[in-house]
Design a protein around this motif. Structure first.
Motif, PDB file in Angstrom:
ATOM      1  N   GLU A  51     -16.315  31.341   5.147  1.00  0.00           N
ATOM      2  CA  GLU A  51     -15.016  31.612   5.498  1.00  0.00           C
ATOM      3  C   GLU A  51     -15.017  32.232   6.650  1.00  0.00           C
ATOM      4  OE1 GLU A  51     -11.263  34.056   3.427  1.00  0.00           O
ATOM      5  OE2 GLU A  51     -13.116  34.129   2.331  1.00  0.00           O
ATOM      6  N   LEU A  54     -15.274  29.481   9.316  1.00  0.00           N
ATOM      7  CA  LEU A  54     -14.141  28.683   9.588  1.00  0.00           C
ATOM      8  C   LEU A  54     -13.129  29.599  10.288  1.00  0.00           C
ATOM      9  CD1 LEU A  54     -13.997  26.804   6.065  1.00  0.00           C
ATOM     10  CD2 LEU A  54     -14.981  25.929   8.135  1.00  0.00           C
ATOM     11  N   ILE A  55     -12.799  30.761   9.895  1.00  0.00           N
ATOM     12  CA  ILE A  55     -11.924  31.497  10.673  1.00  0.00           C
ATOM     13  C   ILE A  55     -12.323  31.643  12.023  1.00  0.00           C
ATOM     14  CG2 ILE A  55     -11.157  33.880  10.798  1.00  0.00           C
ATOM     15  CD1 ILE A  55     -11.234  34.247   7.781  1.00  0.00           C
ATOM     16  N   LYS A  58     -11.232  28.301  13.902  1.00  0.00           N
ATOM     17  CA  LYS A  58      -9.779  28.249  13.906  1.00  0.00           C
ATOM     18  C   LYS A  58      -9.299  29.352  14.938  1.00  0.00           C
ATOM     19  CE  LYS A  58      -5.630  27.074  12.392  1.00  0.00           C
ATOM     20  NZ  LYS A  58      -5.117  25.905  12.740  1.00  0.00           N
ATOM     21  N   GLN A  59     -10.037  30.485  15.163  1.00  0.00           N
ATOM     22  CA  GLN A  59      -9.303  31.364  16.158  1.00  0.00           C
ATOM     23  C   GLN A  59      -9.833  30.711  17.591  1.00  0.00           C
ATOM     24  OE1 GLN A  59     -11.218  34.788  15.182  1.00  0.00           O
ATOM     25  NE2 GLN A  59      -9.821  35.756  13.957  1.00  0.00           N
ATOM     26  N   GLN A  61     -10.178  27.483  18.269  1.00  0.00           N
ATOM     27  CA  GLN A  61      -9.177  26.198  18.397  1.00  0.00           C
ATOM     28  C   GLN A  61      -7.785  26.565  18.850  1.00  0.00           C
ATOM     29  OE1 GLN A  61      -8.120  24.343  14.461  1.00  0.00           O
ATOM     30  NE2 GLN A  61      -7.616  22.390  15.612  1.00  0.00           N
ATOM     31  N   ASN A  62      -7.373  27.810  18.397  1.00  0.00           N
ATOM     32  CA  ASN A  62      -6.027  28.420  18.873  1.00  0.00           C
ATOM     33  C   ASN A  62      -6.030  28.684  20.371  1.00  0.00           C
ATOM     34  OD1 ASN A  62      -4.806  27.936  16.472  1.00  0.00           O
ATOM     35  ND2 ASN A  62      -5.247  30.105  15.565  1.00  0.00           N
ATOM     36  N   LYS A  65      -5.956  25.537  22.495  1.00  0.00           N
ATOM     37  CA  LYS A  65      -4.690  24.875  22.591  1.00  0.00           C
ATOM     38  C   LYS A  65      -3.849  25.762  23.362  1.00  0.00           C
ATOM     39  CE  LYS A  65      -4.193  23.343  17.551  1.00  0.00           C
ATOM     40  NZ  LYS A  65      -3.587  23.432  16.575  1.00  0.00           N
TER      41      LYS A  65
END
Length: 157
Positions: A51, A54-55, A58-59, A61-62, A65
């Motif tokens: 977990e 994955l967090i 995701k961070q 990836q943000n 972006k």
């Protein structure tokens, strides 16, 4: 009557137990394989919790972006400025006077996509050299243009 069917019930329960045992052994092998794959994947991360990994992804990836959006905005700003940049250049050498002997005079046009810019002309004669600059708007100038200057403006675009 129950005793008559007792042998059949015991046999059926035994078959069900054998089938469940076989399925349990198969699932056990699949679980071991999955556990090995999980450990191999998590081994190089230094993290024991998927977990958290994955967090973190995701961070990241943000953040990417946001960087991409900032880059898109910069590109759009540059695309708006590009037509205004003076990137079209042409030069034309010529003999301004028949008695000077060679192509020592020239006209140089520096324009953008909209034909805005400047044309520089150097006239060489035996008595001296003269340099003229004329602003260009939409391929035209408030000052009269020589045929050589018109030619070099057209060549630049």
């Amino acid at each position: 009557m129950v005793s008559e069917y007792m042998d059949i019930i015991v046999a059926a329960v035994a078959i069900i137990i054998i089938i469940q045992t076989i399925l349990l052994i198969g699932l056990s092998f699949k679980l071991k394989k999955l556990t090995r794959s999980y450990r191999a994947m998590m081994d190089s991360t230094g993290v024991e919790n998927l977990e958290e990994v994955l967090i973190g992804i995701k961070q990241e990836q943000n953040r990417y972006k946001e960087e991409i959006n900032a880059s898109k905005q910069k590109i759009e700003a540059l695309e708006q400025r590009m037509p205004q940049l003076k990137s079209k250049v042409a030069i034309h050498r010529y003999n301004a006077f028949a008695d000077s002997g060679s192509d020592l005079s020239f006209s140089l046009a520096i324009t953008n996509d909209e034909k805005d810019g400047v044309v520089l002309t150097s006239i060489y004669s035996r008595e001296g050299m003269y340099v003229y600059g004329k602003p260009i708007q939409k391929g035209q100038s408030n000052y009269s243009l020589t045929p050589e200057e018109r030619k070099v403006i057209d060549e630049a675009n």
